[in-house]
Design a protein around this motif. Structure first.
Motif, PDB file in Angstrom:
ATOM      1  N   UNK A  43       0.809  -1.217   0.000  1.00 11.35           N
ATOM      2  CA  UNK A  43       0.000   0.000   0.000  1.00 11.35           C
ATOM      3  C   UNK A  43       0.838   1.261   0.000  1.00 11.35           C
ATOM      4  N   UNK A  44       1.878   1.276   0.834  1.00 10.91           N
ATOM      5  CA  UNK A  44       2.738   2.460   0.915  1.00 10.91           C
ATOM      6  C   UNK A  44       3.534   2.674  -0.372  1.00 10.91           C
ATOM      7  N   UNK A  45       3.791   1.604  -1.096  1.00 11.43           N
ATOM      8  CA  UNK A  45       4.535   1.731  -2.353  1.00 11.43           C
ATOM      9  C   UNK A  45       3.643   2.232  -3.480  1.00 11.43           C
ATOM     10  N   UNK A  46       2.412   1.729  -3.508  1.00 12.47           N
ATOM     11  CA  UNK A  46       1.504   2.045  -4.618  1.00 12.47           C
ATOM     12  C   UNK A  46       0.922   3.450  -4.501  1.00 12.47           C
ATOM     13  N   UNK A  47       0.547   3.855  -3.288  1.00 15.42           N
ATOM     14  CA  UNK A  47      -0.150   5.133  -3.113  1.00 15.42           C
ATOM     15  C   UNK A  47       0.622   6.337  -3.656  1.00 15.42           C
ATOM     16  N   UNK A  48       1.890   6.547  -3.270  1.00 12.37           N
ATOM     17  CA  UNK A  48       2.608   7.717  -3.810  1.00 12.37           C
ATOM     18  C   UNK A  48       2.764   7.664  -5.327  1.00 12.37           C
ATOM     19  N   UNK A  65      11.150   3.117   2.281  1.00  5.95           N
ATOM     20  CA  UNK A  65      10.734   3.638   3.592  1.00  5.95           C
ATOM     21  C   UNK A  65       9.832   2.631   4.306  1.00  5.95           C
ATOM     22  N   UNK A  66       8.918   2.020   3.545  1.00  3.85           N
ATOM     23  CA  UNK A  66       7.989   1.055   4.134  1.00  3.85           C
ATOM     24  C   UNK A  66       8.726  -0.164   4.683  1.00  3.85           C
ATOM     25  N   UNK A  67       9.671  -0.679   3.914  1.00  4.56           N
ATOM     26  CA  UNK A  67      10.446  -1.840   4.367  1.00  4.56           C
ATOM     27  C   UNK A  67      11.232  -1.494   5.627  1.00  4.56           C
ATOM     28  N   UNK A  68      11.842  -0.320   5.634  1.00  5.52           N
ATOM     29  CA  UNK A  68      12.611   0.112   6.807  1.00  5.52           C
ATOM     30  C   UNK A  68      11.714   0.243   8.035  1.00  5.52           C
ATOM     31  N   UNK A 109       6.169   1.852  21.405  1.00  4.30           N
ATOM     32  CA  UNK A 109       4.872   1.176  21.280  1.00  4.30           C
ATOM     33  C   UNK A 109       3.913   1.993  20.418  1.00  4.30           C
ATOM     34  N   UNK A 110       3.985   3.302  20.575  1.00  5.39           N
ATOM     35  CA  UNK A 110       3.148   4.180  19.764  1.00  5.39           C
ATOM     36  C   UNK A 110       3.538   4.096  18.291  1.00  5.39           C
ATOM     37  N   UNK A 111       4.842   3.991  18.034  1.00  5.21           N
ATOM     38  CA  UNK A 111       5.326   3.869  16.662  1.00  5.21           C
ATOM     39  C   UNK A 111       4.901   2.564  16.022  1.00  5.21           C
ATOM     40  N   UNK A 112       4.924   1.488  16.807  1.00  5.57           N
ATOM     41  CA  UNK A 112       4.496   0.179  16.297  1.00  5.57           C
ATOM     42  C   UNK A 112       3.015   0.205  15.932  1.00  5.57           C
ATOM     43  N   UNK A 113       2.215   0.848  16.791  1.00  8.77           N
ATOM     44  CA  UNK A 113       0.779   0.966  16.494  1.00  8.77           C
ATOM     45  C   UNK A 113       0.549   1.793  15.231  1.00  8.77           C
ATOM     46  N   UNK A 114       1.367   2.825  15.067  1.00 13.93           N
ATOM     47  CA  UNK A 114       1.243   3.671  13.879  1.00 13.93           C
ATOM     48  C   UNK A 114       1.547   2.871  12.611  1.00 13.93           C
ATOM     49  N   UNK A 115       2.616   2.096  12.648  1.00 11.28           N
ATOM     50  CA  UNK A 115       2.971   1.264  11.489  1.00 11.28           C
ATOM     51  C   UNK A 115       1.873   0.244  11.218  1.00 11.28           C
ATOM     52  N   UNK A 116       1.290  -0.294  12.286  1.00 13.29           N
ATOM     53  CA  UNK A 116       0.224  -1.277  12.129  1.00 13.29           C
ATOM     54  C   UNK A 116      -1.031  -0.704  11.495  1.00 13.29           C
TER      55      UNK A 116
END
Length: 353
Positions: free
Chosen positions: A175-180, A204-207, A219-226
Motif C-alpha cells: 500500500x505504501x509503495x503504490x499510493x505515492x 521507507x515502508x520496508x525500513x 509502542x506508539x510507533x508500532x501501532x502507527x505502522x500497524x
C-alpha cells in the motif's frame, strides 16, 4: 440511459429515503437507552451489508458488457477499461478486507470481498482480451487467492498470529509503495513520468516494518505502522475522486462520459457505510466513506449538473437524499449513545469519549 429509467430510479431512491426517515422517526418512549443502542447497532450493520447492492450494480454492467464484447470477438473494446486503475482498486479492497476482518466487521468485510472478486473477474476478462499482460494477471491472481484464504482463516480463528502479522506487513509495504506512485502518476505529463515515488516509498515502508518488528520503535510507533495498511488503502480510494476531478478540470468535455446513475450508486454505496463507521467510532472508515460519498459520488453529480449533463430534479433529489441521510446518521447515533447533541458523536470520534 433514457429519462424514463432515470425517473424510475429517482422514484425508488426517494421512496427508500422516505421509508428510512419515516421508520426511524417513530418514537419508542418505553425503550431504554440500551435497547436504542442495540437497535442502532443492528441497523448500522445491515446498512453496511446493504452497500453490497449498489456496489454490485456498479460492477455488474461492466462485467456483462465485457462478456458480450468477448463473445462477439470485439477485444479492442476492452482496451478502454484501464487495468492499472482496476488493479489499484483491487489492492485497496484487499487491504481493507484485512482491516475489517481484524475488526470483526463482517458486513464491511463482505463488501470488500465482493469488490475483490468482482474486480478480479474484470481483470480476467481484460487478460482474455489481451488488454492486460498475462504475467501481471497471474501474479494478481496469486495475491488475491492468498489474501482471501488468509483473511478467511484469520476471521474464523484458524490462522496463527505470526502468519497474520506477516500478511499485514506485506499489504502495508504494498500500500505504501503504490499510493505515492498513483498520486504522482495523476499529474503526468505536468510532472515527469517516474517510478521514483513508488520505489522511495517502498524503501521507507520496508525500513519501517523492520524497525517495528525488531523493537526499534516505541509502542506508539508500532501501532502507527500497524495502522498504515488501512489508511493507505483508504487514501487510495480517497484519491480516486481527486484524480477524477483533476481529469474533469483538464478535459471538461470528458465529464459528459460520466454516468449520473453510476455516480448515484457510488454515493449510495459509500453513504450506507457512514452510520456504521460513526457508530463504532472508526475515524479511518468514516473519513474514507464520507470523502467518497461527498467528493466522488456527489461531487461528480454536481459537475454533471453544472455542465447540464443531468437534470435539475436528479441533482436536487440527490442533494436532499444525501443531506437527509447524513443528518439521520448523526441524529440516530446521538440517540443510541444518549447524547443531547449529534456533534457529541463527532467529538468522540476524533478525540475519544
Amino acid at each position: 440511459m433514457n429519462s424514463k429509467i432515470k425517473r424510475s430510479i429517482l422514484l425508488i431512491f426517494g421512496w427508500w429515503m422516505f421509508f428510512i426517515l419515516g421508520f426511524f422517526s417513530k418514537g419508542n418512549p418505553g425503550l431504554g437507552k440500551f435497547k436504542e443502542y442495540q437497535e442502532w447497532d443492528s441497523w448500522t450493520a445491515k446498512f453496511s451489508g446493504g452497500a453490497n447492492i449498489p456496489f454490485l450494480m456498479l460492477q455488474l454492467p461492466q462485467i456483462i458488457l465485457n462478456t458480450q464484447n468477448l463473445l462477439a470477438g470485439n477485444n479492442t473494446a476492452l482496451s478502454a477499461v484501464p487495468w492499472l486503475g482496476m488493479l489499484t482498486g483491487l489492492l485497496g479492497n484487499l487491504s481493507l478486507l484485512s482491516y475489517f476482518a481484524k475488526k470483526r466487521e463482517k458486513e464491511a468485510a463482505v463488501v470488500q470481498t465482493l469488490g475483490v472478486v468482482s474486480t478480479h473477474i474484470v481483470l480476467a476478462q481484460l487478460t482474455m482480451a489481451e488488454a492486460m499482460p498475462i504475467q501481471y494477471f497471474v501474479a494478481t491472481s496469486a495475491v488475491v487467492t492468498i489474501g482471501l484464504i488468509v483473511n478467511c482463516l484469520y476471521y474464523f480463528g484458524k490462522l496463527s498470529k505470526t502468519v497474520w502479522q506477516l500478511w499485514e506487513d506485506v499489504i502495508t509495504i504494498g500500500g505504501l509503495s503504490v499510493l505515492p506512485q498513483i498520486m504522482w502518476s495523476t499529474f503526468v505529463p505536468l510532472v515527469p513520468n517516474s517510478i521514483l515515488p513508488g520505489t522511495t516509498a517502498f524503501g521507507i515502508a520496508v525500513a519501517a516494518i523492520i524497525m517495528a518488528r525488531t523493537g526499534k520503535l516505541s509502542e506508539k510507533g508500532v501501532r502507527f505502522v500497524g495502522s498504515l495498511s488501512g489508511w493507505t488503502a483508504t487514501l487510495m480510494f480517497m484519491w480516486m475522486p481527486v484524480s477524477q476531478m483533476w481529469t474533469n478540470f483538464l478535459n471538461p468535455d470528458n465529464i459528459k462520459g460520466l454516468s449520473s446513475i453510476t455516480m448515484l450508486l457510488s454515493m449510495m454505496g459509500n453513504g450506507l457505510m457512514i452510520p456504521r463507521a460513526l457508530f463504532i467510532r472508526d475515524l479511518m472508515w468514516l473519513t474514507g466513506s464520507l470523502w467518497a460519498t461527498l467528493f466522488y459520488g456527489y461531487g461528480n453529480i454536481l459537475c454533471l449538473y453544472l455542465v447540464n449533463c443531468t437534470s435539475q430534479s436528479f441533482f436536487v433529489a440527490a442533494t436532499i437524499g444525501l443531506i437527509s441521510w447524513i443528518g439521520l446518521a448523526l441524529w440516530r447515533d446521538a440517540v443510541a449513545y444518549g447524547h443531547n447533541s449529534p456533534f457529541r458523536s463527532l467529538k468522540e470520534l476524533v478525540f475519544g469519549p
